[in-house]
Write an enzyme that holds these catalytic residues in place. Structure first.
Site, PDB file in Angstrom:
ATOM      1  N   ARG A  46      52.056 -35.060  28.726  1.00  0.00           N
ATOM      2  CA  ARG A  46      52.268 -35.112  30.165  1.00  0.00           C
ATOM      3  C   ARG A  46      53.741 -34.909  30.557  1.00  0.00           C
ATOM      4  O   ARG A  46      54.049 -34.233  31.552  1.00  0.00           O
ATOM      5  CB  ARG A  46      51.762 -36.486  30.616  1.00  0.00           C
ATOM      6  CG  ARG A  46      51.643 -36.760  32.074  1.00  0.00           C
ATOM      7  CD  ARG A  46      50.895 -38.091  32.194  1.00  0.00           C
ATOM      8  NE  ARG A  46      50.920 -38.666  33.524  1.00  0.00           N
ATOM      9  CZ  ARG A  46      50.076 -38.359  34.496  1.00  0.00           C
ATOM     10  NH1 ARG A  46      49.158 -37.431  34.294  1.00  0.00           N
ATOM     11  NH2 ARG A  46      50.143 -38.959  35.669  1.00  0.00           N
ATOM     12  N   MET A  99      50.982 -35.784  39.920  1.00  0.00           N
ATOM     13  CA  MET A  99      50.219 -35.613  38.694  1.00  0.00           C
ATOM     14  C   MET A  99      49.133 -36.683  38.728  1.00  0.00           C
ATOM     15  O   MET A  99      49.434 -37.885  38.764  1.00  0.00           O
ATOM     16  CB  MET A  99      51.090 -35.804  37.452  1.00  0.00           C
ATOM     17  CG  MET A  99      52.155 -34.759  37.256  1.00  0.00           C
ATOM     18  SD  MET A  99      53.048 -34.967  35.686  1.00  0.00           S
ATOM     19  CE  MET A  99      51.906 -34.192  34.529  1.00  0.00           C
ATOM     20  N   SER A 100      47.890 -36.250  38.744  1.00  0.00           N
ATOM     21  CA  SER A 100      46.801 -37.220  38.795  1.00  0.00           C
ATOM     22  C   SER A 100      46.880 -38.171  37.612  1.00  0.00           C
ATOM     23  O   SER A 100      47.446 -37.858  36.563  1.00  0.00           O
ATOM     24  CB  SER A 100      45.452 -36.504  38.789  1.00  0.00           C
ATOM     25  OG  SER A 100      45.279 -35.741  39.962  1.00  0.00           O
ATOM     26  N   ALA A 101      46.312 -39.354  37.789  1.00  0.00           N
ATOM     27  CA  ALA A 101      46.306 -40.357  36.734  1.00  0.00           C
ATOM     28  C   ALA A 101      45.681 -39.787  35.461  1.00  0.00           C
ATOM     29  O   ALA A 101      44.712 -39.029  35.524  1.00  0.00           O
ATOM     30  CB  ALA A 101      45.529 -41.585  37.192  1.00  0.00           C
ATOM     31  N   PRO A 102      46.229 -40.129  34.290  1.00  0.00           N
ATOM     32  CA  PRO A 102      45.673 -39.591  33.044  1.00  0.00           C
ATOM     33  C   PRO A 102      44.171 -39.793  32.906  1.00  0.00           C
ATOM     34  O   PRO A 102      43.451 -38.872  32.512  1.00  0.00           O
ATOM     35  CB  PRO A 102      46.445 -40.358  31.966  1.00  0.00           C
ATOM     36  CG  PRO A 102      47.724 -40.736  32.612  1.00  0.00           C
ATOM     37  CD  PRO A 102      47.405 -40.992  34.051  1.00  0.00           C
TER      38      PRO A 102
END
Length: 383
Positions: A46, A99-102
Site C-alpha cells: 500500500r 485509499m479505501s480501507a485495506p
C-alpha cells in the site's frame, strides 16, 4: 510516484505491513475463495502507491501528515487498522479522495471473482493501488482505469509504470467517459453512486460481473444476464465510500438548519429505544426503505439519543432522559414515525442482515429486494 523518503526505512515499512497482514489473518479477513489477493497485497504494498502527504482529522480540522517529516504517523495512517481508509486529498476542507480501507479493498476484489486474462474496467483510479492489484491478477494489458481528476490520473499512471505494470489509465468521467473497447468481463467502481448507472452494465459482457459501492453503506456485486437486459446480485458488505464527485446533488441542509426553520410539533413520549438506531443491519434497512434520511446517535449518562433529518425540510429527535424517551419532530414529514414504521417492517422480515438483500437493475428501473429476487419484498431506488 512520490519518492520513498530515506527517513522511512524498509524495515519499518515492512513491520507495518506484516502487522496489518497478521491482524487481517487473525480476524479472518483474507478471503478463502480468492487466495491470490493476499500475495498480491504483499507484492504491491500500500505504501508504494500512497502520496507523500496524507490527512488526519484531529477533532477540529484536517491536518497534513507528511512522509518526510512524520514517517511513522504516515505509515500508521496507511496500516494502522484494516477498516480505516487513508485520506489522500482535501478540497474545500472536506476529503475528496482516499485509499479505501485495506479490508474493504480486499472484500471488493473478492466480490469481483476476477480470473487471469479477463478484461477489467476500473472506474476511479485514485492512487492506483487497486488498479495495481487488478493487474497483478488479470495480467498485462488487461486493465483499463478511468479517473476524472487529471492530477490523480497522471500520478496513478506514473505509479503503475514504476511498479512495472501494464495498465491503461484514461482521464475522463466514469459516468460517461468510457473506453471504446467494451465490453469488459469485469467492471469495478471505487466511488459510491446512489443508483447503478446502466452504462456500467452496458459495458459489461453478458455473464460478466460488476462490483460497485452503493450509496452510503455497502457494495453490490451484480451479474449481467445473458440477454443483457438486466443485472442482479447480492449486497456484499458494510463500508462507506467517497461519493461520485460528478453527480448533481441538491443542497443538503444540516440538522441544525432544518430544525431552526421547522418548528417542533408537541413533545411526545415513546417506548422506542433510540439505541436500536446503532444497529448496522437496521441502519442498512433504513437506507433501503428511506434512502433520503440521515441518522446520527450519541450516548450520554441518560442513554442513547438520535437525530434524524432528510436534508431538506424535516427533522426528528429522540432524546433519552431519566424520565424516558421523548420525541420532537418538525417539518412536513414525521420522520420519527417513518423510521418507526421502517423499523417495524425490518422486524417483521426477521431482522435481515445486509447479506440478505440483493439488487436488480434494468435500463429503466432498479430496486433492492430481500431474500429472493423474484418473490421477496422490494424497494425501488429513487431516480
Amino acid at each position: 510516484m512520490t519518492a520513498v523518503d530515506d527517513t522511512t526505512t524498509p524495515s519499518t515499512a515492512e513491520a507495518w505491513r506484516l502487522r496489518l497482514d497478521a491482524e487481517m489473518a487473525g480476524t479472518g479477513q483474507w478471503p478463502e475463495r480468492s487466495p491470490w489477493i493476499r500475495p498480491a497485497v504483499a507484492a504491491l504494498p500500500r505504501d508504494r502507491f500512497a502520496p507523500g502527504r496524507l490527512w488526519n482529522w484531529d477533532g477540529h480540522a484536517w491536518q497534513p501528515v507528511d512522509r518526510g517529516t512524520a514517517p511513522e504517523r504516515w505509515l500508521e495512517l496507511l496500516y494502522g487498522h484494516p477498516s480505516r481508509p487513508a485520506v489522500t486529498q482535501i478540497a474545500g476542507n472536506l476529503p475528496s479522495s482516499s485509499m479505501s480501507a485495506p479490508a474493504v479493498v480486499v472484500d471488493m476484489l473478492d466480490s469481483l471473482l476476477l480470473e487471469p486474462g479477463q478484461r477489467v474496467l476500473e472506474l476511479g483510479t485514485g492512487t492506483a493501488w487497486n488498479a495495481a492489484l487488478l493487474a497483478h491478477r488479470a495480467g498485462p494489458g488487461r486493465v483499463t482505469s478511468v479517473e476524472v481528476d487529471p492530477g490523480l490520473a497522471t500520478a496513478g499512471a506514473s505509479r503503475l509504470r514504476e511498479a512495472g505494470l501494464d495498465v491503461r489509465v484514461q482521464e475522463g468521467d466514469g459516468g460517461s467517459g468510457f473506453p471504446a473497447d467494451a465490453p469488459f468481463d469485469r467492471v469495478i467502481a471505487t466511488y459510491a453512486v446512489e443508483r447503478i448507472p446502466w452504462p456500467w452494465i452496458d459495458r459489461t459482457a453478458p455473464g460478466g460481473r460488476l462490483v460497485a459501492p452503493w450509496g452510503r453503506l455497502g457494495h453490490v456485486a451484480l451479474t449481467v444476464a445473458d440477454d443483457h437486459r438486466s443485472a442482479t446480485g447480492w449486497l456484499q458488505g458494510l463500508a462507506q465510500f467517497m461519493p461520485d464527485r460528478t453527480a448533481p446533488r441538491a443542497p443538503a441542509h444540516s440538522f441544525t438548519d432544518i430544525r431552526r426553520s421547522a418548528p417542533s410539533a408537541p413533545e411526545q413520549r415513546t417506548v422506542r429505544d433510540p439505541a436500536e438506531l446503532q444497529d448496522w443491519d437496521l441502519l442498512f434497512h433504513l437506507r433501503v426503505a428511506l434512502p433520503d434520511i440521515r441518522v446520527e446517535t450519541a450516548v450520554d449518562e441518560d442513554g442513547v439519543s438520535a437525530w434524524i433529518h432528510d436534508g431538506v425540510s424535516s427533522w426528528a429527535a429522540l432524546s433519552s432522559t431519566p424520565d424516558g424517551v421523548f420525541v420532537h419532530q418538525g417539518g412536513p414529514r414525521r420522520l420519527a414515525d417513518e423510521v418507526g414504521a421502517a423499523r417495524d417492517e425490518w422486524t417483521e422480515l426477521g431482522r435481515p442482515e445486509v447479506y440478505d438483500y440483493g439488487m436488480t437493475v434494468t435500463p429503466l428501473d432498479q430496486w433492492v429486494w430481500c431474500g429472493n429476487a423474484d418473490t421477496g419484498p422490494r424497494w425501488h431506488t429513487p431516480a
